[in-house]
Design a protein around this motif. Structure first.
Motif, PDB file in Angstrom:
ATOM      1  N   VAL A   4      -7.969  -2.973 -42.052  1.00 27.96           N
ATOM      2  CA  VAL A   4      -8.336  -2.645 -43.538  1.00 27.96           C
ATOM      3  C   VAL A   4      -9.046  -3.647 -44.398  1.00 27.96           C
ATOM      4  O   VAL A   4     -10.303  -3.515 -44.439  1.00 27.96           O
ATOM      5  N   GLU A   5      -8.997  -4.672 -44.397  1.00 28.81           N
ATOM      6  CA  GLU A   5      -8.467  -6.172 -45.264  1.00 28.81           C
ATOM      7  C   GLU A   5      -9.590  -6.964 -44.593  1.00 28.81           C
ATOM      8  O   GLU A   5     -10.768  -7.844 -44.472  1.00 28.81           O
ATOM      9  N   SER A   6      -9.520  -7.093 -42.752  1.00 26.48           N
ATOM     10  CA  SER A   6     -10.466  -7.485 -42.148  1.00 26.48           C
ATOM     11  C   SER A   6     -12.215  -6.752 -42.276  1.00 26.48           C
ATOM     12  O   SER A   6     -12.399  -7.649 -41.959  1.00 26.48           O
ATOM     13  N   VAL A   7     -11.347  -5.831 -41.453  1.00 29.64           N
ATOM     14  CA  VAL A   7     -13.115  -4.920 -42.004  1.00 29.64           C
ATOM     15  C   VAL A   7     -13.694  -4.986 -43.257  1.00 29.64           C
ATOM     16  O   VAL A   7     -14.852  -5.424 -43.195  1.00 29.64           O
ATOM     17  N   ARG A   8     -12.998  -4.995 -44.403  1.00 30.50           N
ATOM     18  CA  ARG A   8     -13.489  -5.310 -45.429  1.00 30.50           C
ATOM     19  C   ARG A   8     -14.155  -6.801 -45.484  1.00 30.50           C
ATOM     20  O   ARG A   8     -15.178  -6.235 -46.090  1.00 30.50           O
ATOM     21  N   SER A   9     -13.763  -7.392 -45.408  1.00 28.85           N
ATOM     22  CA  SER A   9     -13.923  -9.063 -45.639  1.00 28.85           C
ATOM     23  C   SER A   9     -14.825  -8.811 -44.320  1.00 28.85           C
ATOM     24  O   SER A   9     -16.003  -9.570 -45.338  1.00 28.85           O
ATOM     25  N   LEU A  10     -15.472  -8.400 -43.357  1.00 28.35           N
ATOM     26  CA  LEU A  10     -16.239  -8.767 -42.141  1.00 28.35           C
ATOM     27  C   LEU A  10     -17.542  -8.116 -43.179  1.00 28.35           C
ATOM     28  O   LEU A  10     -18.468  -7.900 -42.582  1.00 28.35           O
TER      29      LEU A  10
END
Length: 238
Positions: free
Chosen positions: A104-110
């Motif tokens: 979730v956090e990776s997708v949000r960062s991207l």
């Protein structure tokens, strides 16, 4: 599903088993202590630097504490075998929770999260974890394999996963500080998330360790696992 093998012909002698159980408890205590410190420092540094990666790393430490606590609970009882299955399930859920959060956090960062600032404390913490976590993981994995404890081996893999996350954090913070490549960390973290799912599935099914072979040589198993589902325990160097 059985965890620790009761028969002395299929594993360490009772005295050796008792020693290994104490060793696992000490290693788990060390892991919990380090992760408490790591969580506080990472979340604090991440908040100050607006770094999602650092905050996520701190929350991973919290998840790892729950995994280590499950093993501590198991070996605190008079018969660790009776608690093996529950401990494995807690560890598996910890892997899944970590994978979910990182994804979730990776997708949000991207997708365009806030840009993180340079964090000297974060870089130092990543270096320290890269030095400490592999040693804790190896020691616990070796003791767990000789003892025939799936949960101890599973928790050691949780610790090893923290090492990978430390490397990802270090690379992400470094590339962001040097070149402004904010996408590097979330992409690498997605690979870690996939690995966490794999390890979680194995822990849930109890596939992380097997029955130890009969007999020991100089305190280590003579030929590793009987059914070949994990690698042999290394003999001590001379």
């Amino acid at each position: 599903m059985t965890g620790l093998i009761e028969s002395s012909e299929a594993g360490p002698a009772p005295d050796r088993r008792s020693l290994l159980s104490r060793r696992v408890r000490l290693l788990v205590a060390a892991t919990i202590t380090y992760n408490v410190i790591e969580a506080v420092l990472a979340i604090t540094a991440g908040t100050l630097a607006s770094s999602t990666a650092l905050i996520g790393f701190g929350l991973d430490s919290v998840i790892e504490i729950s995994s280590a606590a499950a093993v501590a609970w198991q070996f605190a009882g008079p018969d660790p075998r009776a608690r093996e299955k529950v401990a494995l399930r807690v560890i598996a859920v910890s892997f899944f929770a970590l994978a979910g959060y990182v994804t979730v956090e990776s997708v949000r960062s991207l997708a365009g999260g806030a840009e993180a600032q340079h964090s000297t404390l974060g870089l130092a913490l990543a270096f320290a974890s890269l030095a400490i976590m592999p040693l804790l993981s190896y020691a616990q994995r070796r003791a767990g394999r000789e003892l025939g404890s799936r949960s101890a081996v599973a928790d050691s893999k949780q610790t090893l996963l923290c090492t990978y996350l430390s490397a990802v954090l270090l690379v992400g913070l470094g590339l962001n500080s040097l070149f402004g490549w904010s996408w590097a960390d979330p992409l690498a973290a997605l690979v870690i998330a996939a690995l966490a799912v794999k390890e979680g599935r194995e822990a849930w099914r109890g596939e992380l360790c097997c029955a130890p072979v009969a007999g020991t040589v100089d305190g280590a198993t003579s030929a590793g696992c009987a059914d070949g589902c994990c690698t042999p325990v290394d003999a001590p160097s001379t």
